[in-house]
Design an enzyme around this catalytic site. Structure first.
Site, PDB file in Angstrom:
ATOM      1  N   SER A 154       0.833  -1.204   0.000  1.00 14.82           N
ATOM      2  CA  SER A 154       0.000   0.000   0.000  1.00 14.82           C
ATOM      3  C   SER A 154       0.868   1.255   0.000  1.00 14.82           C
ATOM      4  O   SER A 154       0.612   2.220  -0.712  1.00 14.82           O
ATOM      5  CB  SER A 154      -0.897  -0.026   1.234  1.00 14.82           C
ATOM      6  OG  SER A 154      -1.636   1.161   1.316  1.00 14.82           O
ATOM      7  N   GLY A 155       1.934   1.218   0.790  1.00 10.98           N
ATOM      8  CA  GLY A 155       2.865   2.343   0.804  1.00 10.98           C
ATOM      9  C   GLY A 155       3.533   2.494  -0.545  1.00 10.98           C
ATOM     10  O   GLY A 155       3.615   3.587  -1.100  1.00 10.98           O
ATOM     11  N   TRP A 163       2.499   1.571  -3.379  1.00  8.75           N
ATOM     12  CA  TRP A 163       1.521   2.001  -4.396  1.00  8.75           C
ATOM     13  C   TRP A 163       1.521   3.519  -4.537  1.00  8.75           C
ATOM     14  O   TRP A 163       1.290   4.065  -5.612  1.00  8.75           O
ATOM     15  CB  TRP A 163       0.132   1.494  -3.996  1.00  8.75           C
ATOM     16  CG  TRP A 163      -0.993   1.899  -4.896  1.00  8.75           C
ATOM     17  CD1 TRP A 163      -1.446   1.237  -5.988  1.00  8.75           C
ATOM     18  CD2 TRP A 163      -1.827   3.065  -4.766  1.00  8.75           C
ATOM     19  NE1 TRP A 163      -2.511   1.903  -6.563  1.00  8.75           N
ATOM     20  CE2 TRP A 163      -2.761   3.030  -5.836  1.00  8.75           C
ATOM     21  CE3 TRP A 163      -1.876   4.133  -3.871  1.00  8.75           C
ATOM     22  CZ2 TRP A 163      -3.730   4.012  -6.007  1.00  8.75           C
ATOM     23  CZ3 TRP A 163      -2.831   5.114  -4.058  1.00  8.75           C
ATOM     24  CH2 TRP A 163      -3.746   5.048  -5.111  1.00  8.75           C
ATOM     25  N   HIS A 164       1.808   4.204  -3.431  1.00  5.42           N
ATOM     26  CA  HIS A 164       1.773   5.671  -3.446  1.00  5.42           C
ATOM     27  C   HIS A 164       2.932   6.277  -4.207  1.00  5.42           C
ATOM     28  O   HIS A 164       2.842   7.396  -4.688  1.00  5.42           O
ATOM     29  CB  HIS A 164       1.762   6.231  -2.019  1.00  5.42           C
ATOM     30  CG  HIS A 164       0.442   6.078  -1.345  1.00  5.42           C
ATOM     31  ND1 HIS A 164       0.069   4.937  -0.686  1.00  5.42           N
ATOM     32  CD2 HIS A 164      -0.610   6.926  -1.241  1.00  5.42           C
ATOM     33  CE1 HIS A 164      -1.157   5.081  -0.203  1.00  5.42           C
ATOM     34  NE2 HIS A 164      -1.595   6.275  -0.521  1.00  5.42           N
ATOM     35  N   GLY A 165       4.035   5.540  -4.289  1.00  2.00           N
ATOM     36  CA  GLY A 165       5.177   6.104  -5.011  1.00  2.00           C
ATOM     37  C   GLY A 165       6.351   5.151  -5.011  1.00  2.00           C
ATOM     38  O   GLY A 165       6.501   4.336  -4.103  1.00  2.00           O
TER      39      GLY A 165
END
Lengths: 422, 336
Positions: A321-322, A324-326
């Site tokens: 999830s982290g 996915w942000h960048g």
């Protein structure tokens, strides 16, 4: 095209008027207009990457039929094809250079030389969102939750619906597709609510988030020259900036959809009123966390296969999830920090403590205990945001170290001379 | 539907008109607060007033951007020097500055000093030059004719009627599509004027970077992330050429003095197409006749001479100004 742009201010009324006055005779016309408007909206940024969006849409549409096959092997094959296709697109455009650089570092560490080829290509806007739309569609077909959509037009509208295209919310096929496949009728209350949401979203984004960003940028960029108070205020300001920015955008997306007769999933639910991290993640970027829960956490076994597997699954979900942000280690660290806070609650079965209660239920104000819980949770989330905001790990640690050492330096929040342009 | 359309139109119209009116009034009554960063406005306003008062200006002037403001100290150069560079300015503003001064004053030497970046784009034109009314409306129209001729604007966008209209809104401070960001931001901003005292005491010289050392990469590096080549903006180059022509016509000695980069930036740019083309561009000034000289003192200086990523600190400015002064004395170009 951004929501807070002059072009969108012209675009939306035109689409609205055409939608309800010209194209509302038939459902297919309504959907055709939405699709054309969505492609125009996306193409305004880049016509080249519009082709990628169209290709991705077409492929997942076709894969859907393969996944729906009664032959399990064939079904699984097409599922994997879709996963590879969507994650491949994401991997190439968003993560290739990151992995190439990390491979290079890895080889350097063992004394070998590796000269990777870095690709110089812009990150297609919304790629993280529309690939997830496509994935959720094929996953739902694979699980038997729905049948493939016959109409390519309907499917294309589901994937490319312009309010969602750039920054979500990440919609589910079972929630949005039925709406796409039903003729929309104008509803006054819904339209008023939509307009209100758009204005409120614009206010949060333009007035609050953009105003905070200048001072936040200054503090984070030059943290070495600010004292602890400024740095803490800067971190808190960033917490509000990112909330107002993101939730503002979501509000505009949801409001725009309401103007066109669609109801989208809620994406933010007063997250900073959360009493623990588990509640925070039920209130923050709801569409993403529920997506990861349904399509990653639960298929991995969730919390049903023992504590060790649960720990593994929680870390996988939060780290991904982290990520996915960048494409940056800082985002992974940010996810890891949240995983470390979430795990104890899960393992002690306290993660669902506040599912059915709200803050200050049947009262005007929260209790002291609730207030303390909210403050602690907010404090933790703000601490984690430092990693999210900084560009690298050493700067994140430097920022925190500076707060902790409580060095008093010249320069206060909002009063430091601006970094002048050349 | 009709009820909704009627109500939303009425609501938005009232909101817009009220908001526009309030912002317009505030822009007119307190421009220093709401037209931009307070420190920007006061700096540009100060320079405009100096330019409009030629008796305060020496016979040798410096035009350029903020690097020129920081790097060249008239106190070291000599009392006949005045630094008329403005932070955020490009060759366009430099040309207008010279043109304005020559209406009532004779100039002997013109030092032209812009960072490489400002030959490629004027990124502050809409934020500073326009709202602060640096050009007259006629000069603005002339600029737009030039932009139409080249098919590109001063800030590297395609010219269009919409942009011209928007510029007029900015120029006349009509907050139809502009000023909301500056307005909202400046509502919470305290007044800061860190520059005019220094400008007044030091004939236009200002130190922007206060650090003892800076190795941060400058705008040129950011630019090369998207474009490998040194893409000169033809409008800006035309105004640079016009400045030189105007100077020659008035028998002014023109000295092109490129500001130095910090070492880290230079190393990052070394052997790149960008730097090669930039150097080639600078070399072209050697062939413009005896009235134009290129004084390329140093392509870079150590980090300890820089107060931020682009500007020299006091140590660097003193060093650079002394170097320039010696060079001018050597070539007898110094006008007392």
């Amino acid at each position: 095209m951004l929501f807070n742009s002059f072009e969108f201010l012209v675009f939306l009324p035109i689409v609205f008027l055409l939608y309800w006055f010209v194209f509302n005779k038939k459902l297919s016309w309504q959907n055709l207009l939405i699709l054309a408007a969505s492609y125009f909206f996306y193409g305004w940024w880049s016509w080249k990457f519009l082709l990628l969006l169209i290709l991705s849409t077409l492929l997942d549409y076709l894969y859907g039929f393969g996944v729906a096959s009664e032959n399990k092997k064939k079904s699984k094959l097409f599922l994997w094809l879709s996963i590879i296709n969507n994650l491949g697109i994401l991997g190439i455009f968003k993560y290739y250079n990151f992995f190439a650089a990390e491979f290079e570092h890895g080889f350097d560490l063992v004394g070998m030389h590796f000269d990777p080829v870095f690709i110089q290509v812009a990150l297609p806007v919304g790629i993280s969102f529309y690939t997830f739309h496509g994935l959720s569609y094929v996953f739902d077909i694979y699980r038997g939750l729905r049948k493939p959509v016959i109409s390519l037009l309907d499917y294309a509208v589901f994937v490319c619906f312009f309010p969602l295209l750039v920054a979500g919310p990440i919609e589910r096929a079972n929630h949005l597709l039925p709406q796409v496949q039903s003729k929309r009728k104008f509803n006054y209350a819904q339209a008023v609510e939509g307009s209100r949401l758009i204005l409120w979203g614009m206010f949060k984004k333009v007035v609050i988030a953009d105003s905070l960003s200048k001072n936040v940028d200054e503090i984070f960029k030059n943290y070495q020259h600010h004292n602890a108070i400024s740095l803490i205020v800067g971190a808190i300001a960033f917490s509000f900036q990112i909330y107002c920015d993101f939730s503002g955008y979501s509000d505009i997306a949801i409001g725009t959809a309401k103007l066109l007769g669609f109801e989208l999933l809620s994406n933010f639910n007063f997250p900073y009123f959360s009493r623990d991290i588990a509640e925070f993640w039920r209130r923050w970027h709801i569409s993403l966390t529920s997506w990861f829960r349904d399509y990653l956490y639960i298929p991995l076994g969730g919390s049903k296969k023992g504590k060790l597997i649960t720990v593994r699954n929680v870390f996988i979900v939060f780290l991904i999830s982290g990520f996915w942000h960048g494409a940056n280690w800082n985002f992974i660290v940010w996810g890891g920090i949240h995983a470390c806070a979430f795990l104890p609650l899960l393992l002690l079965n306290k993660n669902r403590k506040h599912v059915n209660t709200i803050v200050a239920a049947e009262r005007n104000l929260p209790t002291i205990k609730e207030l303390a819980q909210m403050i602690i949770t907010f404090g933790f989330v703000t601490f984690a945001w430092i990693f999210f905001r900084m560009h690298n790990f050493s700067d994140s640690l430097g920022y925190i170290k500076r707060i902790m050492l409580n060095c008093i330096q010249p320069g206060q929040f909002g009063l430091s001379p601006r970094d002048m342009p050349v | 539907m009709k009820k909704f359309l009627r109500e939303i139109l009425l609501y938005l119209t009232c909101l817009y008109v009220a908001g526009t009116f309030i912002i317009y009034i505030l822009l007119k009554t307190a421009p220093e607060r709401f037209l931009g960063y307070y420190s920007d406005f006061v700096m540009w306003d100060f320079q405009k007033k100096v330019i409009a008062s030629p008796e305060k200006i020496g016979r040798n002037i410096i035009i350029g951007d903020s690097r020129a403001m920081a790097d060249i100290n008239p106190a070291i150069m000599g009392h006949s020097f005045t630094n008329l560079a403005i932070a955020g300015a490009s060759t366009y503003e430099g040309y207008l500055t010279l043109k304005k001064i020559l209406q009532s004053k004779k100039i002997d030497t013109l030092i032209v000093s812009y960072g490489a970046y400002h030959y490629t784009v004027s990124d502050n034109f809409h934020d500073m030059s326009l709202p602060y009314n640096f050009p007259t409306i006629t000069q603005l129209s002339d600029l737009e004719s030039v932009e139409n001729k080249f098919g590109i604007t001063i800030d590297n966008t395609p010219p269009s009627t919409l942009r011209i209209l928007n510029r007029r809104f900015i120029y006349y401070h009509i907050p139809i599509n502009n000023f909301r960001a500056t307005f909202v931001r400046n509502l919470f901003q305290r007044k800061i004027d860190p520059y005019t005292a220094s400008m007044s005491a030091n004939s236009g010289h200002v130190l922007f970077g206060k650090k003892d050392s800076s190795n941060e990469l400058s705008q040129e590096i950011v630019q090369t992330a998207s474009t490998k080549s040194f893409s000169k903006n033809p409008v800006l180059i035309l105004y640079l050429d016009s400045t030189i022509k105007l100077a020659k016509k008035n028998h002014i000695c023109v000295l092109m003095v490129p500001p130095p980069l910090n070492y880290a930036t230079y190393k990052a740019l070394e052997k790149t197409q960008y730097l090669t083309e930039y150097n080639s561009f600078l070399s072209s000034f050697k062939n413009q006749g005896p009235a134009v000289s290129l004084i390329y003192l140093c392509p870079y200086l150590p980090a300890s001479f820089f107060g931020d990523r682009s500007h020299l600190n006091a140590r660097g400015s003193n060093y650079f100004s002394n170097l320039l002064k010696k060079e001018l004395e050597k070539s007898n170009d110094l006008r007392k």
